[in-house]
Design a protein around this motif. Sequence first.
Motif, PDB file in Angstrom:
ATOM      1  N   VAL A  67      39.301  74.273  36.790  1.00  0.00           N
ATOM      2  CA  VAL A  67      40.510  73.696  36.208  1.00  0.00           C
ATOM      3  C   VAL A  67      40.120  72.850  35.002  1.00  0.00           C
ATOM      4  O   VAL A  67      39.318  71.923  35.122  1.00  0.00           O
ATOM      5  N   CYS A  97      41.853  78.043  35.308  1.00  0.00           N
ATOM      6  CA  CYS A  97      43.236  77.677  35.003  1.00  0.00           C
ATOM      7  C   CYS A  97      43.242  76.539  33.994  1.00  0.00           C
ATOM      8  O   CYS A  97      42.375  75.677  34.011  1.00  0.00           O
ATOM      9  N   SER A  98      44.227  76.544  33.126  1.00  0.00           N
ATOM     10  CA  SER A  98      44.412  75.448  32.188  1.00  0.00           C
ATOM     11  C   SER A  98      45.515  74.541  32.718  1.00  0.00           C
ATOM     12  O   SER A  98      46.597  75.006  33.092  1.00  0.00           O
ATOM     13  N   ALA A  99      45.222  73.243  32.767  1.00  0.00           N
ATOM     14  CA  ALA A  99      46.217  72.282  33.241  1.00  0.00           C
ATOM     15  C   ALA A  99      47.266  71.973  32.184  1.00  0.00           C
ATOM     16  O   ALA A  99      48.272  71.328  32.478  1.00  0.00           O
ATOM     17  N   ASN A 113      49.909  69.632  35.260  1.00  0.00           N
ATOM     18  CA  ASN A 113      49.900  70.859  36.057  1.00  0.00           C
ATOM     19  C   ASN A 113      48.608  71.030  36.837  1.00  0.00           C
ATOM     20  O   ASN A 113      48.381  72.087  37.425  1.00  0.00           O
ATOM     21  N   ARG A 114      47.747  70.004  36.827  1.00  0.00           N
ATOM     22  CA  ARG A 114      46.456  70.147  37.477  1.00  0.00           C
ATOM     23  C   ARG A 114      46.618  70.366  38.984  1.00  0.00           C
ATOM     24  O   ARG A 114      45.909  71.171  39.586  1.00  0.00           O
ATOM     25  N   ASN A 116      49.082  71.804  40.567  1.00  0.00           N
ATOM     26  CA  ASN A 116      49.523  73.185  40.785  1.00  0.00           C
ATOM     27  C   ASN A 116      48.374  74.163  40.583  1.00  0.00           C
ATOM     28  O   ASN A 116      48.242  75.152  41.315  1.00  0.00           O
ATOM     29  N   ALA A 117      47.544  73.892  39.575  1.00  0.00           N
ATOM     30  CA  ALA A 117      46.407  74.776  39.303  1.00  0.00           C
ATOM     31  C   ALA A 117      45.417  74.759  40.458  1.00  0.00           C
ATOM     32  O   ALA A 117      44.901  75.801  40.874  1.00  0.00           O
ATOM     33  N   PHE A 120      46.870  76.644  43.355  1.00  0.00           N
ATOM     34  CA  PHE A 120      46.831  78.082  43.079  1.00  0.00           C
ATOM     35  C   PHE A 120      45.450  78.652  43.365  1.00  0.00           C
ATOM     36  O   PHE A 120      45.309  79.688  44.021  1.00  0.00           O
TER      37      PHE A 120
END
Length: 335
Positions: A67, A97-99, A113-114, A116-117, A120
Amino acid sequence: MAATMKDIAKKAGVSVTTVSKIFNNRDMGISEATKRRVYEIADELQYVPNSVAKSLRMKTSYMLGVVLDDISDPFYSLFMRGITETASKNNFGVLFCSANIDMEDGRNKKGDNRANAIKFLSSRMVDGIILDKLASAGSQEAMPSIKCPVIAYVDEKNKEKFNVGQVYVDTKTAMYDAAGLLIKNGCRNIAFISSKSVNYQERAAGYRKALEDHGLSYREELVYLKKFDVATGKEGLQFVLQRQVDGIVCGNDQIAIGVLDEAGKRGIKVPEKLKVIGLDDLWMSQFTTPALTTIHQPIYEMGAETAQMLIDNINKGTPLYEKKLDYHIVMRGSV
């Protein structure tokens, strides 16, 4: 029809078990000639391993999750190279993933969004996760839900207690040395331009302590905080020029590049009238005018170290640990 290990074993004149041991790095006692022949036949038959079946059988995905704030940042491109190359050497894949963090004046405009990442990646059965920010709200929110080992790259050893591995560079001391270098070279009105993100406090503290230790006053009007980007450097210089500065400590190289570009447009001679130092030692820093004096962070090694620590924990049960990496000043033409 896709080739199988049975096809390879038949053509190589060995058992399927032997082929499996070779492909899964459990080939002790198998001759180099046999291993070479098996791999040659696998290439000839265009064999592609069934990673899903292997994951179910071995109860491991051979995947690392990563992340990052922004994968377009040149810092992270080198950091990711260290991770992916190390993972590949160990037969692991990487899912990142990009936050999408966008910090301005201390506020996150897009939402963190970290969390959620991280959730995920956890749902995708990765064997371990690498975080770029440990103390962020998103990381702390998601931490209780993570069931796999976690490694974090942080600016400095994190003061909070998390059961994770940590790789860090002491950027507080790095910024102390950066400001000290400007002072040594005659600067007395030194500004600080950086990002107001979760890791800015260590860098700002190093700058401030250097001023105080050298008998200089810390002045809020010489501090400009926004983002870790070129635009912040340009805007920051415009802001601090009103304060008659003669030196600028920049929170990263992108900011320093913005400062140098704006200084050039305004006819300000660097380093004669203004001295500038950055942090990171990005590849483009040697091509600015003048070439940027900066503090080298071992960015590739940070990625490689986090990946290797995680893989060793997954494969061998090696305990997670803390690793401080060294930095050094790269003298060029801006100081």
